[in-house]
Write a protein that holds these residues in place. Structure first.
Motif, PDB file in Angstrom:
ATOM      1  N   PHE A 494       0.830  -1.204   0.000  1.00 36.82           N
ATOM      2  CA  PHE A 494       0.000   0.000   0.000  1.00 36.82           C
ATOM      3  C   PHE A 494       0.869   1.260   0.000  1.00 36.82           C
ATOM      4  O   PHE A 494       0.606   2.214  -0.746  1.00 36.82           O
ATOM      5  CB  PHE A 494      -0.906   0.017   1.236  1.00 36.82           C
ATOM      6  CG  PHE A 494      -2.201  -0.721   1.077  1.00 36.82           C
ATOM      7  CD1 PHE A 494      -3.258  -0.165   0.384  1.00 36.82           C
ATOM      8  CD2 PHE A 494      -2.366  -1.977   1.636  1.00 36.82           C
ATOM      9  CE1 PHE A 494      -4.464  -0.834   0.255  1.00 36.82           C
ATOM     10  CE2 PHE A 494      -3.562  -2.663   1.511  1.00 36.82           C
ATOM     11  CZ  PHE A 494      -4.625  -2.096   0.823  1.00 36.82           C
ATOM     12  N   VAL A 495       1.890   1.258   0.855  1.00 34.01           N
ATOM     13  CA  VAL A 495       2.755   2.434   0.981  1.00 34.01           C
ATOM     14  C   VAL A 495       3.426   2.754  -0.349  1.00 34.01           C
ATOM     15  O   VAL A 495       3.533   3.922  -0.752  1.00 34.01           O
ATOM     16  CB  VAL A 495       3.800   2.207   2.091  1.00 34.01           C
ATOM     17  CG1 VAL A 495       4.922   3.246   2.025  1.00 34.01           C
ATOM     18  CG2 VAL A 495       3.124   2.257   3.455  1.00 34.01           C
ATOM     19  N   GLU A 496       3.867   1.721  -1.060  1.00 33.27           N
ATOM     20  CA  GLU A 496       4.527   1.946  -2.342  1.00 33.27           C
ATOM     21  C   GLU A 496       3.581   2.622  -3.332  1.00 33.27           C
ATOM     22  O   GLU A 496       3.968   3.564  -4.037  1.00 33.27           O
ATOM     23  CB  GLU A 496       5.031   0.623  -2.910  1.00 33.27           C
ATOM     24  CG  GLU A 496       5.869   0.770  -4.170  1.00 33.27           C
ATOM     25  CD  GLU A 496       7.187   1.494  -3.920  1.00 33.27           C
ATOM     26  OE1 GLU A 496       7.720   2.097  -4.868  1.00 33.27           O
ATOM     27  OE2 GLU A 496       7.683   1.464  -2.774  1.00 33.27           O
ATOM     28  N   LEU A 497       2.335   2.167  -3.382  1.00 38.64           N
ATOM     29  CA  LEU A 497       1.389   2.783  -4.305  1.00 38.64           C
ATOM     30  C   LEU A 497       1.046   4.215  -3.901  1.00 38.64           C
ATOM     31  O   LEU A 497       0.922   5.095  -4.761  1.00 38.64           O
ATOM     32  CB  LEU A 497       0.111   1.943  -4.419  1.00 38.64           C
ATOM     33  CG  LEU A 497       0.096   0.969  -5.609  1.00 38.64           C
ATOM     34  CD1 LEU A 497       1.110  -0.138  -5.428  1.00 38.64           C
ATOM     35  CD2 LEU A 497      -1.285   0.415  -5.860  1.00 38.64           C
ATOM     36  N   ILE A 498       0.914   4.449  -2.605  1.00 37.70           N
ATOM     37  CA  ILE A 498       0.619   5.814  -2.161  1.00 37.70           C
ATOM     38  C   ILE A 498       1.778   6.742  -2.509  1.00 37.70           C
ATOM     39  O   ILE A 498       1.575   7.850  -3.036  1.00 37.70           O
ATOM     40  CB  ILE A 498       0.347   5.840  -0.638  1.00 37.70           C
ATOM     41  CG1 ILE A 498      -0.917   5.047  -0.308  1.00 37.70           C
ATOM     42  CG2 ILE A 498       0.205   7.282  -0.158  1.00 37.70           C
ATOM     43  CD1 ILE A 498      -1.140   4.859   1.183  1.00 37.70           C
ATOM     44  N   ASN A 499       3.000   6.294  -2.240  1.00 37.65           N
ATOM     45  CA  ASN A 499       4.164   7.127  -2.537  1.00 37.65           C
ATOM     46  C   ASN A 499       4.346   7.345  -4.035  1.00 37.65           C
ATOM     47  O   ASN A 499       4.930   8.352  -4.457  1.00 37.65           O
ATOM     48  CB  ASN A 499       5.425   6.510  -1.935  1.00 37.65           C
ATOM     49  CG  ASN A 499       5.483   6.666  -0.429  1.00 37.65           C
ATOM     50  OD1 ASN A 499       4.857   7.559   0.140  1.00 37.65           O
ATOM     51  ND2 ASN A 499       6.242   5.800   0.242  1.00 37.65           N
ATOM     52  N   ARG A 500       3.853   6.413  -4.846  1.00 36.98           N
ATOM     53  CA  ARG A 500       3.907   6.574  -6.306  1.00 36.98           C
ATOM     54  C   ARG A 500       2.681   7.326  -6.832  1.00 36.98           C
ATOM     55  O   ARG A 500       2.509   7.460  -8.044  1.00 36.98           O
ATOM     56  CB  ARG A 500       3.988   5.203  -6.984  1.00 36.98           C
ATOM     57  CG  ARG A 500       5.218   4.385  -6.665  1.00 36.98           C
ATOM     58  CD  ARG A 500       6.486   4.920  -7.310  1.00 36.98           C
ATOM     59  NE  ARG A 500       7.570   3.962  -7.209  1.00 36.98           N
ATOM     60  CZ  ARG A 500       8.025   3.219  -8.228  1.00 36.98           C
ATOM     61  NH1 ARG A 500       7.483   3.347  -9.428  1.00 36.98           N
ATOM     62  NH2 ARG A 500       9.004   2.359  -8.041  1.00 36.98           N
ATOM     63  N   GLU A 501       1.830   7.782  -5.909  1.00 37.52           N
ATOM     64  CA  GLU A 501       0.632   8.566  -6.249  1.00 37.52           C
ATOM     65  C   GLU A 501      -0.339   7.788  -7.127  1.00 37.52           C
ATOM     66  O   GLU A 501      -1.002   8.339  -7.999  1.00 37.52           O
ATOM     67  CB  GLU A 501       1.024   9.895  -6.900  1.00 37.52           C
ATOM     68  CG  GLU A 501       1.863  10.768  -5.986  1.00 37.52           C
ATOM     69  CD  GLU A 501       2.210  12.116  -6.597  1.00 37.52           C
ATOM     70  OE1 GLU A 501       2.003  12.283  -7.827  1.00 37.52           O
ATOM     71  OE2 GLU A 501       2.676  12.986  -5.861  1.00 37.52           O
ATOM     72  N   LEU A 502      -0.461   6.494  -6.857  1.00 37.90           N
ATOM     73  CA  LEU A 502      -1.462   5.667  -7.530  1.00 37.90           C
ATOM     74  C   LEU A 502      -2.690   5.559  -6.640  1.00 37.90           C
ATOM     75  O   LEU A 502      -2.576   5.304  -5.435  1.00 37.90           O
ATOM     76  CB  LEU A 502      -0.918   4.261  -7.819  1.00 37.90           C
ATOM     77  CG  LEU A 502      -0.340   4.059  -9.224  1.00 37.90           C
ATOM     78  CD1 LEU A 502       1.042   4.701  -9.291  1.00 37.90           C
ATOM     79  CD2 LEU A 502      -0.262   2.590  -9.564  1.00 37.90           C
ATOM     80  N   THR A 503      -3.843   5.732  -7.235  1.00 35.20           N
ATOM     81  CA  THR A 503      -5.102   5.686  -6.484  1.00 35.20           C
ATOM     82  C   THR A 503      -5.946   4.470  -6.860  1.00 35.20           C
ATOM     83  O   THR A 503      -7.160   4.466  -6.689  1.00 35.20           O
ATOM     84  CB  THR A 503      -5.904   6.976  -6.717  1.00 35.20           C
ATOM     85  OG1 THR A 503      -6.128   7.152  -8.121  1.00 35.20           O
ATOM     86  CG2 THR A 503      -5.167   8.190  -6.165  1.00 35.20           C
ATOM     87  N   THR A 504      -5.307   3.438  -7.357  1.00 34.33           N
ATOM     88  CA  THR A 504      -6.001   2.205  -7.733  1.00 34.33           C
ATOM     89  C   THR A 504      -6.602   1.531  -6.501  1.00 34.33           C
ATOM     90  O   THR A 504      -5.905   1.325  -5.506  1.00 34.33           O
ATOM     91  CB  THR A 504      -5.025   1.230  -8.401  1.00 34.33           C
ATOM     92  OG1 THR A 504      -4.354   1.893  -9.473  1.00 34.33           O
ATOM     93  CG2 THR A 504      -5.753   0.003  -8.927  1.00 34.33           C
TER      94      THR A 504
END
Length: 701
Positions: A494-504
Motif C-alpha cells: 500500500f505504501v509503495e502505491l501511495i508514494n507513487r501517487e497511484l489511487t487504484t
C-alpha cells in the motif's frame, strides 16, 4: 494544542498531517518483526517485559466476597493458561477479602500473581497493595468523579488540579514501594475524567495524557514497577492511543514501560474475538505489547486460550518471515484515521464501502442453494432472489463458471484464461496475474471495459506495472502475500502505491490453508483489520484453503509434468465454512468501522461488580435486536462500566442495583431503576421512540 500534543515529530500543515519522522515512530520497524524493548516489571515471581514471553491475563467474574467461588474460578483460569489473575475490589471490604482468596490459593499450591482492580476508592487500593502482587488503577476515576461537565481551566487552575491528584496518589505509590507491589495505570477511553475531556477532548491524546499525569508522579517518586494500558471498545481508538503512548514515552524521556493490551467490552462469540484480534493483533504485529487480556462476555477461562492463540503467532515470527524492503517514506498518519484516496472503479474505491468477495473456486456453482451461505437466497415460487445484510458483493469461481444466472446483487469473477472464451463477458470480470495484465495491455488483448482484477504481491511489483496502472481506470488490485509477516508486507505494498501517487483500489486476499478453524478469525482480523484501521483496503476476500489463481502457462506446465498445480488443491469447503468466512469478512469490516451491516453490541466481560447475569442478558437483548442494522447497544454490568465505558453506543443497558437497570440514550440516562424483567422491553420502547425500530422479518435459510 491537540496538534502539538499529537507528536512533536508529526506536524500539521493546513489540517493535513505531514509524514512522520521514521526515526521517532512508535515501532522500531514497519517491515521487520522487532519486539519493543521495555524495562522489566516484577509482578510477584512472574516478570513482565520484553525480555520475557508475552503474558496472558484475565479477570474473575465471581463476587469478590465469595471466597470459595473466587478461588475455584481463579484455579480454572490458571489451568486455562492465565499467568496473572485480576480480581475487582470496589470497596475496602472486597480489598480485605483478597487476603483470604490469596491465602486459600497459596494453601492449594497456586502461586499465580493476583491483581486488584480498583475504581473510585483509593483506600481500597492502598489496602490491596499490601496484600496482592499488583494493583490496577484507572486514572479517570482514581481521584476524580465524573459529572459530564465541561470546565474551562486556566493553566494555573489545571496545575492546581494536578497537585490535588498528586496528594491523593502519593500514599499508594509509597505503599507499593514498601511492599514491592507492581501497579498498572490503566486508562479507559470511556471513563476519562471531566478534567481530561475538558482540556484534551475525547481523543487518544486525552487517553495518553490521563496516564502520563499519573506516571510522571511515579517517576518523580522513583517508582518504576509500573505497567500501562490504553483500552477502548473501539479498536481504532485503542490502537491509535497505544501507538501515541509509545511515542510520547520516548519523546519525554520516560522509561519504556511494559504495556498491557486489551479491547474493552469486546462482546461475545465471533464478534468479540474479531474486535479483540483487530486491536490487539494490530499492535502485536508491530512488536507492541507485553501482556494480553481478551475481554469476552463469556466465562473468564474461555478468554485465556484466545489470548494465547494471538500471542503464539509471534513466537517464531522473526525467524519465519521473509525480508521486506524497509519503508523510508511513510505517508500514513498512524495516530489519526484517514482513508486512502482512491478513484472509483465500478463500486470499488472512491466513497464506496469496502466490498466482500466470496471464494467459490473450489465449489461447483451448479445449484441455487450453493449461494445460501453467502447471503443470497433463491425463492422458487416467485422466481426471485433475496439478499440479507451479509450478502457478498462478488463471487470468485476460478475456472468453473456458475451454471445458472446469478442474482443481480452478485457479480462473478473468473480466471482470465477462462473469461477470455466465456460467452458473457459483460456481466463477468476477469482475474489476471500481473504478467497476463501487462501482456494483454501490450498486445491489445481482450479486457473487460469496466472492471478488471489484477492479482499482485509485493515481489511482483514493477515500474512497468505501476506505469500501466497510472493510466488505467478499470483495474482493481487483488493483493496477497505468502510471507508469515503478512500484514506488514501488505502494508508495504500500500505504501509503495501511495508514494507513487497511484489511487487504484486494492482488495486484500488472505488464505489460511493450515490454520486451525478456531484461529482463522483471529488471524484474518489481524491481517486485514490492521490495514483497515489505517484506512487501507477497498475490499476483502478470505479463504480457508489455497486460492488457485494460476496463469495459463503455469497451469499447462503443471499439467504437462503430470504433477498437478503448484499449489495444493484443498478439499471442497463445507457450506458452514463458506458461511463462516462470509460472516467473518463482514465482521472484520464492522469491527474496523468501515462497513456497518449489523447491530453492534458493546458488552463488558463481567466481573465481581456485575449486578446481573451478563451472558444471559446479552443473549436475550441480541435475540430481540440483532436485526437493527447499524444500531450500537451497550450492555454494562455496573455503573463503573456504565455510560462512560459505553463510549459511542446509541443505547445503554446498565446495572445499578440488584435486578435494577438504568437505560441510556447515548450518555444521557433516560429511565432509572427499571426492573430487570421489564428492562429489555423498555429498551425496545426507547428505540421505537427514536423511530429506529424495525420489526424483524423471517430470514430465508
Amino acid at each position: 494544542m491537540l496538534d502539538s500534543l499529537l507528536s512533536p515529530s508529526l506536524s500539521v500543515i493546513n489540517g493535513t498531517p505531514e509524514r512522520p519522522d521514521l526515526s521517532h515512530l512508535y515501532t522500531p520497524s514497519l517491515t521487520q518483526y522487532i519486539r519493543r524493548k521495555t524495562i522489566t516489571v516484577m509482578i510477584g515471581d512472574v516478570p513482565m517485559g520484553s525480555d520475557y514471553p508475552i503474558r496472558v491475563q484475565s479477570m474473575t467474574t465471581v463476587d469478590t466476597m465469595d471466597t470459595k467461588g473466587s478461588v475455584e474460578q481463579t484455579i480454572r483460569m490458571i489451568e486455562a493458561g492465565c499467568e496473572y489473575v485480576r480480581i475487582t475490589a470496589p470497596s475496602v471490604k472486597e480489598a480485605q477479602n483478597l487476603e483470604n482468596i490469596r491465602n486459600e490459593l497459596r494453601a492449594r499450591g497456586y502461586i499465580t500473581p493476583l491483581v486488584a482492580d480498583i475504581h473510585f476508592t483509593p483506600n481500597a487500593a492502598e489496602l490491596a497493595a499490601r496484600i496482592v502482587e499488583k494493583v490496577r488503577i484507572n486514572p479517570g476515576n482514581y481521584a476524580d468523579r465524573k459529572r459530564f461537565e465541561f470546565i474551562d481551566y486556566t493553566d494555573a487552575a489545571y496545575a492546581a488540579e494536578l497537585e490535588r491528584i498528586r496528594a491523593k496518589f502519593l500514599p499508594l505509590i509509597r505503599i507499593c514501594k514498601e511492599y514491592g507491589t507492581a501497579m498498572r495505570i490503566g486508562t479507559n477511553h470511556g471513563s476519562l475524567s471531566d478534567r481530561i475531556l475538558s482540556r484534551y477532548g475525547d481523543t487518544p491524546v486525552g487517553m495518553v495524557e490521563s496516564a502520563l499525569e499519573f506516571l510522571r508522579i511515579c517517576e518523580e517518586e522513583n517508582y518504576y514497577n509500573t505497567t500501562l494500558s490504553m483500552k477502548s471498545s473501539n479498536p481504532q481508538v485503542m490502537v491509535q492511543a497505544y501507538r501515541l503512548l509509545v511515542q510520547r514515552l520516548d519523546e519525554e524521556g520516560l522509561k519504556p514501560y511494559p504495556l498491557h493490551l486489551g479491547v474493552t467490552e469486546a462482546g461475545e462469540a465471533e464478534d468479540g474475538r474479531i474486535k479483540s484480534a483487530l486491536g490487539i493483533g494490530t499492535l502485536l504485529e508491530d512488536g507492541i505489547g507485553d501482556t494480553v487480556r481478551v475481554s469476552l462476555t463469556e466465562e473468564p477461562e474461555r478468554e485465556a486460550p484466545v489470548a494465547r492463540a494471538l500471542i503464539d503467532r509471534y513466537t517464531n515470527r522473526a525467524a519465519s518471515s521473509k525480508l521486506i524492503t524497509a519503508i523510508t517514506k511513510y505517508p500514513i498518519n498512524p495516530f489519526q484515521y484517514r482513508r486512502r484516496t482512491t478513484h472509483e472503479v465500478a463500486n470499488f474505491g472512491g466513497q464506496n464501502v469496502p466490498r466482500v468477495i466470496a471464494d467459490f473456486s473450489q465449489v461447483p456453482v451448479t445449484d441455487h442453494n450453493v449461494l445460501n451461505p453467502i447471503g443470497h437466497f433463491y425463492l422458487p415460487v416467485p422466481d426471485k432472489w433475496r439478499m440479507n445484510d451479509l450478502g457478498a458483493d462478488y463471487i470468485y469461481t476460478g475456472s468453473q463458471p456458475a451454471q445458472f444466472m446469478l442474482p443481480n446483487g452478485l457479480k462473478q469473477l473468473l480466471n482470465y484464461d477462462v473469461w477470455r472464451t466465456f460467452s458473457d463477458q459483460i456481466n463477468t470480470f476477469p482475474v489476471l496475474t500481473a504478467d497476463e495484465y501487462l501482456l494483454a495491455r501490450a498486445s491489445q488483448g481482450p479486457l473487460q471495459a469496466r472492471l478488471n482484477f489484477v492479482r499482485l504481491s509485493l515481489p511482483e511489483l514493477s515500474d512497468e506495472l505501476l506505469s500501466r496502472l497510472h493510466n488505467d481506470t478499470t483495474v482493481v488490485l487483488l493483493i496477497s502475500t505468502d510471507n508469515a509477516h503478512a500484514m506488514p508486507e501488505l502494508r508495504r505494498l500500500f505504501v509503495e502505491l501511495i508514494n507513487r501517487e497511484l489511487t487504484t483500489p486494492m482488495v486484500v486476499l488472505r488464505s489460511y490453508p493450515n490454520v486451525p478453524e478456531e484461529d482463522i478469525a483471529l488471524y484474518a482480523a489481524t491481517d486485514v483489520g490492521g490495514l483497515l484501521i489505517d484506512g487501507l483496503g477497498d475490499g476483502i476476500m478470505l479463504s480457508s484453503g489455497v486460492l488457485v489463481m494460476l496463469d495459463t502457462q503455469t497451469r499447462q506446465t503443471s499439467l504437462n509434468k503430470n504433477v498437478g498445480f503448484s499449489n495444493p488443491t484443498p478439499q471442497t469447503p463445507e457450506p458452514s465454512a463458506l458461511k463462516a468466512l462470509n460472516s467473518l469478512s463482514f465482521g472484520i469490516l464492522q469491527a474496523a468501522r468501515t462497513r456497518i451491516t449489523k447491530t453492534e453490541y458493546i458488552s463488558c466481560p463481567s466481573c465481581g461488580r456485575t449486578l446481573f447475569d451478563l451472558q444471559e442478558t446479552t443473549a436475550r437483548i441480541r435475540q430481540r435486536t440483532d436485526h437493527l442494522k447499524g444500531v450500537k447497544i451497550g450492555i454494562m454490568g455496573c455503573i463503573v462500566n456504565g455510560p462512560g465505558e459505553m463510549a459511542d453506543a446509541d443505547y445503554g443497558y446498565v446495572g445499578i442495583g440488584r435486578d435494577k437497570i438504568a437505560l441510556y440514550r447515548g450518555q444521557q440516562i433516560i429511565k432509572k431503576s427499571v426492573p430487570a424483567d421489564r428492562a429489555v422491553d423498555e429498551l425496545i420502547d426507547l428505540i421505537r421512540e427514536d423511530n429506529r425500530w424495525l420489526e424483524p422479518t423471517l430470514e430465508a435459510v
